[in-house]
Design an enzyme around this catalytic site. Structure first.
Site, PDB file in Angstrom:
ATOM      1  N   HIS A 122      24.419  -3.593  77.237  1.00  0.00           N
ATOM      2  CA  HIS A 122      25.179  -2.567  76.593  1.00  0.00           C
ATOM      3  C   HIS A 122      24.514  -1.443  76.131  1.00  0.00           C
ATOM      4  O   HIS A 122      23.437  -1.919  75.350  1.00  0.00           O
ATOM      5  CB  HIS A 122      26.214  -3.043  75.682  1.00  0.00           C
ATOM      6  CG  HIS A 122      26.898  -1.868  75.210  1.00  0.00           C
ATOM      7  ND1 HIS A 122      27.023  -1.585  73.735  1.00  0.00           N
ATOM      8  CD2 HIS A 122      27.918  -0.972  75.677  1.00  0.00           C
ATOM      9  CE1 HIS A 122      27.864  -0.587  73.744  1.00  0.00           C
ATOM     10  NE2 HIS A 122      28.551  -0.254  74.812  1.00  0.00           N
ATOM     11  N   HIS A 131      22.707   8.128  72.884  1.00  0.00           N
ATOM     12  CA  HIS A 131      23.809   7.566  72.337  1.00  0.00           C
ATOM     13  C   HIS A 131      23.828   7.852  70.949  1.00  0.00           C
ATOM     14  O   HIS A 131      23.328   7.571  70.037  1.00  0.00           O
ATOM     15  CB  HIS A 131      23.476   5.970  72.402  1.00  0.00           C
ATOM     16  CG  HIS A 131      24.694   5.142  71.777  1.00  0.00           C
ATOM     17  ND1 HIS A 131      24.761   4.050  71.104  1.00  0.00           N
ATOM     18  CD2 HIS A 131      25.894   5.390  72.114  1.00  0.00           C
ATOM     19  CE1 HIS A 131      25.674   3.445  70.810  1.00  0.00           C
ATOM     20  NE2 HIS A 131      26.691   4.283  71.423  1.00  0.00           N
TER      21      HIS A 131
END
Length: 340
Positions: free
Chosen positions: A57, A132
């Site tokens: 992930h 991110h």
């Protein structure tokens, strides 16, 4: 007999990831770099959508730049707060979801990569970065690292899932797709029937890379697979007791044909979670204490048309995640042997 087969499989899968100068193999150098090539022959004809495949992930987030601007994936409020240098240091603790580089993940056995990308505000070129919260490495550098591994391991197949795009116009998309073409060339697999994708069919075509592109732009290129071909239901919870029922439910609702399937075995922090564990970060606050329960769930799964396919996790190195997922394929082997 089962124990014997497991031992035999581990011997086949074990390879030298980083050979030492003497050329001998040490325990720390044994890995899953060639696990697909090492699967038994009868699994070479099984659709990839029926195999158990480990993934990560936010795969790229092993490094983020706390000196870079806050990414366009963040709210205006976070961007204002991030003007304080300490805030960016804390953001990094919650943005990093992996410890291993692409190469190290590949050597550990990870074959699915969750990728979020963005242009960088103020840049005059069309450079694209992983993102991110904070910016990571250039996408080009990541692609080249993956390609170098694939060249050395010609029977390994990877799934690259570009599922979030930020601050990208048509020119940025064209630049990114051109980079993908330049990096992988003939290794790219054209989009086609999911059921026709087997290890053997890909080996015969010398294809190693499936690119999923969650943007209408995919229609312009034959090697870009639509995002709908790889659904990844998201539990969006901090509770492992809610996550596991969600994973079970979404597996039971999985389409029997036509798509791959990603089980996101991850917990997602809320604002309250971050506030309470501000200094500890994602790994220490959520992941460490819940990974054993998640791994226990993985061990109970079976691959197949209505079973697990791709399973993703944060910090894949903290437990024996990849090997646990890979070994689920022995259940397919056991079934075949029983039928014989």
């Amino acid at each position: 007999m089962l124990a014997f087969r497991k031992a035999r499989r581990k011997l086949r899968m074990g390879t030298i990831c980083s050979p030492n100068p003497s050329g001998t193999k040490t325990a720390s150098e044994v890995c899953n770099a060639d696990w697909m090539a090492s699967l038994p022959p009868h699994l070479h004809n099984v659709p990839l959508s029926n195999l158990a495949i480990p993934g990560s992930h936010d795969s790229f987030s092993y490094w983020v730049d706390e000196k870079s601007p806050v990414g366009p994936d963040q709210t205006p409020a976070v961007k204002r707060l991030a003007r304080i240098s300490l805030v960016k240091k804390l953001m990094k603790k919650w943005s990093v979801t992996q410890n291993l580089t692409f190469r190290e993940q590949l050597e550990a056995g990870i074959r699915y990569f969750d990728l979020r990308v963005s242009s960088k505000p103020g840049d005059t070129d069309q450079e694209i970065y992983f993102i991110h919260g904070l910016f990571g490495i250039k996408v080009w550098d990541g692609l080249m690292e993956i390609d170098a591994f694939l060249t050395q391991h010609p029977q390994e197949i990877v799934f690259l899932d570009f599922n979030h795009f930020y601050a990208m116009d048509e020119a940025h998309h064209k630049c990114l797709v051109l980079r993908i073409q330049e990096a992988f060339g003939n290794k790219l697999c054209p989009a086609c029937s999911v059921e026709s994708m087997t290890l053997r069919s890909l080996w015969e075509k010398k294809c190693q890379v499936l690119i999923f592109y969650h943007c209408p732009f995919y229609k312009q290129y034959p090697f870009l697979w639509p995002g709908k071909k790889i659904p990844a239901p998201w539990a969006n919870t901090t509770s492992v007791n809610k996550l596991i029922p969600f994973l079970e439910t979404t597996l039971s609702e999985r389409a029997p044909r036509g798509t791959f399937h990603v089980s996101q075995a991850i917990l997602t922090p809320r604002v309250k979670t971050i506030a309470r564990g501000l200094v500890g970060g994602l790994k220490n606050t959520l992941v460490h204490r819940n990974l054993p329960a998640i791994l226990d769930w993985v061990k109970t799964q079976k691959p197949g048309a209505m079973g697990v396919n791709i399973i993703t996790s944060d910090f894949v190195d903290l437990v024996d995640f990849a090997t646990t997922v890979i070994e689920l394929n022995e259940l397919l082997e056991d079934r075949a042997l029983t039928k014989c």
